[in-house]
Scaffold this motif. Structure first.
Motif, PDB file in Angstrom:
ATOM      1  N   ASP B  11       0.860  -1.245  -0.404  1.00  0.00           N
ATOM      2  CA  ASP B  11      -0.134  -0.043  -0.058  1.00  0.00           C
ATOM      3  C   ASP B  11       0.850   1.343  -0.112  1.00  0.00           C
ATOM      4  N   GLN B 152      -9.855   7.623  -8.088  1.00  0.00           N
ATOM      5  CA  GLN B 152      -8.523   7.839  -8.155  1.00  0.00           C
ATOM      6  C   GLN B 152      -7.864   6.738  -7.203  1.00  0.00           C
ATOM      7  N   THR B 154      -4.854   6.394  -5.854  1.00  0.00           N
ATOM      8  CA  THR B 154      -3.844   6.855  -4.970  1.00  0.00           C
ATOM      9  C   THR B 154      -4.341   8.031  -3.723  1.00  0.00           C
ATOM     10  N   LEU B 155      -3.824   7.701  -2.807  1.00  0.00           N
ATOM     11  CA  LEU B 155      -4.047   8.686  -1.624  1.00  0.00           C
ATOM     12  C   LEU B 155      -3.165   9.796  -1.485  1.00  0.00           C
ATOM     13  N   ALA B 156      -2.077   9.376  -0.780  1.00  0.00           N
ATOM     14  CA  ALA B 156      -0.977  10.542  -0.778  1.00  0.00           C
ATOM     15  C   ALA B 156      -0.063  10.346  -2.001  1.00  0.00           C
ATOM     16  N   CYS B 157       0.352  11.070  -2.764  1.00  0.00           N
ATOM     17  CA  CYS B 157       0.759  10.879  -3.842  1.00  0.00           C
ATOM     18  C   CYS B 157       1.894  12.041  -4.310  1.00  0.00           C
ATOM     19  N   GLU B 238       1.058   6.678  -2.126  1.00  0.00           N
ATOM     20  CA  GLU B 238       0.120   5.546  -1.165  1.00  0.00           C
ATOM     21  C   GLU B 238      -0.947   5.270  -2.022  1.00  0.00           C
ATOM     22  N   SER B 239      -1.505   4.035  -1.989  1.00  0.00           N
ATOM     23  CA  SER B 239      -2.525   3.425  -2.684  1.00  0.00           C
ATOM     24  C   SER B 239      -3.847   3.346  -1.638  1.00  0.00           C
ATOM     25  N   ASP B 240      -4.963   3.350  -2.304  1.00  0.00           N
ATOM     26  CA  ASP B 240      -5.853   3.312  -1.369  1.00  0.00           C
ATOM     27  C   ASP B 240      -6.472   1.986  -1.305  1.00  0.00           C
TER      28      ASP B 240
END
Lengths: 89, 274
Positions: B11, B152, B154-157, B238-240
């Motif tokens: 993740d 989307q 990604t979370l934080a990218c 960061e992936s969701d």
């Protein structure tokens, strides 16, 4: 990818990229500008929702379409190398 | 160009992209956020809903639930051989039937495709009271973050330039910069200030160290200087949970590569025609 050639001369090309945004255009312009024979390379969209138009002018007899093609080949090569690295890790 | 990972989990990934331009790094970031496709619920057929939430709010909440996506199994509805009517290769179907009093969670969505499940089973959707009921069928489809944030992956990218800290010989190891640094990047060495082990990448380039050095009355120029390296970038992705980070990265590079390749093809056609 769909493109529309608006103007094409020996040392100038003006091409609209249908459906593209800043994501690809910015990297493409940056890569075109690495060529020392390229004089001007920039893109602009008249409005937020209109297609970006790329303008490339060259000096020393280089064809602008060749400069764009070489830049696209370089971007593609970079991506292939990075995909390989990621898959190995 | 080179990539070296300092962390690679399912993740989250932290890596350095070397010999790249700021334009390429930004294109990579934007592609990961906006152009890597994932599944999200798009159409909801509500058979029964007497909960406190309107149908529209309920559908919106369902749309935001991350769904595990196998990119090799699904295609976008607009590119599907069914012509956009909806079939098993462009849609993942879920059913939900819950009667109150209880809380409806994302885990109550029953997938028709066992691979396309919700990432988490604990996301609250709606609270039902006594005699309240929700019965619905939801259809998830593939699309990307530029269409709606629910797609989307990604979370934080994001990325930052790699910090380059240089310490001159005229450093007197007074320690003012060490005290001032909010991220504890520096330490006092034998003769001068040094970078603490493994802390360089934590530097946020706030330059408080330079100011502290100047305030100590060293002269016109600080003994420590912090500069960004414009060819090296520290990325955090960061992936969701819908896709592993590795897949997000490879598909992002694949998308950029496909665009570049198709541009080469089109330009070759044009050159041939002239």
């Amino acid at each position: 990818m769909e493109i529309k050639v608006i103007e094409l001369r020996d040392d100038l090309a003006r091409i609209a990229f249908i459906g593209e945004g800043h994501t690809f255009m910015n990297a493409l312009v940056d890569e075109i500008l690495r060529d020392p024979e390229v004089d001007v390379a920039n893109y602009s969209s008249e409005f937020h929702f209109t297609d970006p138009v790329l303008l490339v002018t060259t000096k020393g007899g280089k064809k602008p379409v060749d400069a764009i093609r070489e830049a696209a080949v370089a971007i593609s090569g970079n991506c292939s190398g990075l995909i390989e690295t990621i898959e190995k890790s | 160009m080179e990539i070296s990972f300092s962390r690679l989990d399912e993740d989250i990934a932290r890596f350095t992209l070397k010999d790249a331009t700021p334009a390429f790094a930004n294109t990579f970031r934007r592609t990961m956020i906006g152009e890597v496709p994932t599944l999200a619920i798009e159409d909801v057929m509500i058979y029964d809903n007497n909960s406190a939430l309107f149908d529209e709010i309920l559908s919106h909440r369902l749309g935001l639930i991350p769904i595990k996506t196998d990119l090799s199994e699904y295609v976008r509805r607009s590119e599907c051989s069914c012509g956009g009517e909806g079939c098993s290769s462009c849609q993942a179907i879920f059913t939900l039937s819950v009667e109150g009093p209880c809380m409806v969670h994302s885990g109550d969505l029953i997938p028709a495709d066992p691979k396309a499940t919700t990432v988490s089973t604990d996301i609250p959707v709606v609270k039902l009271g006594k005699d309240q009921k929700v019965v619905l069928e939801a259809r998830a489809e593939l699309n990307d973050g530029s269409e709606h944030a629910k797609w989307q992956s990604t979370l934080a990218c994001g990325y930052k330039a790699y910090p380059v800290i240089t310490i001159d010989d005229n450093c007197d190891a007074c320690g003012n910069c060490v005290e001032e640094c909010p991220r504890n990047v520096l330490k006092i060495g034998k003769k001068s200030v040094e970078i603490a082990d493994g802390k360089l990448e934590d530097c946020s380039m706030c330059r408080l160290c330079e100011k502290a050095c100047m305030a100590s009355g060293i002269g016109d120029k600080p003994a420590i200087s912090v500069k960004p390296d414009t060819e090296r970038f520290i990325f955090v992705v960061e992936s969701d949970g819908s896709l592993p980070v590795k897949d997000i990265m490879t598909s992002a590079f694949g998308i950029i590569k496909n665009k570049a390749d198709s541009l080469v093809d089109v330009l070759n056609e044009i050159s041939g025609a002239i």
